[in-house]
Design a protein around this motif. Structure first.
Motif, PDB file in Angstrom:
ATOM      1  N   MET A  42      10.430  47.243 119.495  1.00 22.71           N
ATOM      2  CA  MET A  42      11.582  48.043 119.853  1.00 22.71           C
ATOM      3  C   MET A  42      11.152  49.483 120.071  1.00 22.71           C
ATOM      4  O   MET A  42      11.086  50.255 119.148  1.00 22.71           O
ATOM      5  N   ALA A  43      10.872  49.842 121.225  1.00 21.38           N
ATOM      6  CA  ALA A  43      10.401  51.198 121.486  1.00 21.38           C
ATOM      7  C   ALA A  43      11.573  52.175 121.430  1.00 21.38           C
ATOM      8  O   ALA A  43      12.469  52.136 122.263  1.00 21.38           O
ATOM      9  N   ASN A  44      11.562  52.999 120.413  1.00 26.90           N
ATOM     10  CA  ASN A  44      12.575  54.048 120.307  1.00 26.90           C
ATOM     11  C   ASN A  44      12.131  55.225 121.163  1.00 26.90           C
ATOM     12  O   ASN A  44      11.059  55.773 120.966  1.00 26.90           O
ATOM     13  N   MET A  65       7.925  56.539 113.963  1.00 24.14           N
ATOM     14  CA  MET A  65       8.645  56.488 112.678  1.00 24.14           C
ATOM     15  C   MET A  65       9.895  55.620 112.788  1.00 24.14           C
ATOM     16  O   MET A  65      10.176  54.796 111.918  1.00 24.14           O
ATOM     17  N   LEU A  66      10.641  55.798 113.878  1.00 28.41           N
ATOM     18  CA  LEU A  66      11.857  55.001 114.061  1.00 28.41           C
ATOM     19  C   LEU A  66      11.523  53.528 114.277  1.00 28.41           C
ATOM     20  O   LEU A  66      12.244  52.651 113.790  1.00 28.41           O
ATOM     21  N   ASP A  67      10.423  53.249 114.963  1.00 32.12           N
ATOM     22  CA  ASP A  67       9.988  51.863 115.129  1.00 32.12           C
ATOM     23  C   ASP A  67       9.663  51.233 113.773  1.00 32.12           C
ATOM     24  O   ASP A  67       9.990  50.077 113.510  1.00 32.12           O
ATOM     25  N   TYR A  68       9.006  51.992 112.917  1.00 26.32           N
ATOM     26  CA  TYR A  68       8.659  51.495 111.585  1.00 26.32           C
ATOM     27  C   TYR A  68       9.913  51.225 110.764  1.00 26.32           C
ATOM     28  O   TYR A  68      10.008  50.214 110.069  1.00 26.32           O
ATOM     29  N   ASN A 113      13.842  47.313 108.569  1.00 27.96           N
ATOM     30  CA  ASN A 113      15.210  46.764 108.578  1.00 27.96           C
ATOM     31  C   ASN A 113      15.231  45.264 108.849  1.00 27.96           C
ATOM     32  O   ASN A 113      16.222  44.601 108.576  1.00 27.96           O
ATOM     33  N   GLU A 114      14.147  44.722 109.379  1.00 26.37           N
ATOM     34  CA  GLU A 114      14.067  43.287 109.634  1.00 26.37           C
ATOM     35  C   GLU A 114      13.826  42.484 108.358  1.00 26.37           C
ATOM     36  O   GLU A 114      14.023  41.275 108.337  1.00 26.37           O
ATOM     37  N   LEU A 115      13.370  43.135 107.297  1.00 27.55           N
ATOM     38  CA  LEU A 115      13.084  42.436 106.047  1.00 27.55           C
ATOM     39  C   LEU A 115      14.351  41.895 105.414  1.00 27.55           C
ATOM     40  O   LEU A 115      15.401  42.531 105.447  1.00 27.55           O
ATOM     41  N   ASP A 116      14.230  40.721 104.812  1.00 29.72           N
ATOM     42  CA  ASP A 116      15.359  40.124 104.094  1.00 29.72           C
ATOM     43  C   ASP A 116      15.397  40.716 102.682  1.00 29.72           C
ATOM     44  O   ASP A 116      14.529  40.444 101.867  1.00 29.72           O
TER      45      ASP A 116
END
Length: 97
Positions: free
Chosen positions: A1-3, A36-39, A44-47
């Motif tokens: 996801m390129a911010n 940083m936003l990509d990280y 945020n993808e983590l459960d």
């Protein structure tokens, strides 16, 4: 996801931080902020369902102790080496006129 960070965003952040950035520094800042936003997106993808929020990585326990006076009022010993004393207090030179 390129911010993608806009030039206006970098300009605004520079104004807030009171920074004067060269064109190279602006481009580097755009890449860094995007990374940083990509990280953050990746995190945020983590459960995290069922994981309790925490403020520290390690458990922190209350480290306060009972406030107990240990030395008491030993005025005479404290004043024993004072160059000048008056009425149980230290006498010091005047510091302002």
């Amino acid at each position: 996801m390129a911010n993608i960070i806009s030039d206006e965003t970098i300009e605004y952040v520079g104004i807030l931080a009171k920074l004067e950035l060269s064109e190279e520094e602006r481009e580097q800042a755009k890449r860094d902020m995007g990374d940083m936003l990509d990280y953050i997106d990746k995190l945020n993808e983590l459960d995290t369902e069922g994981i309790e929020p925490m403020s520290h990585v390690f458990p922190v326990n209350n480290v306060f102790r009972e406030d107990v006076v240990e030395n008491g009022d030993d005025r005479e010993n404290m004043l024993a080496n004072a160059p000048q004393k008056k009425d149980g207090t230290y006498m010091v030179p005047k510091t302002f006129a």
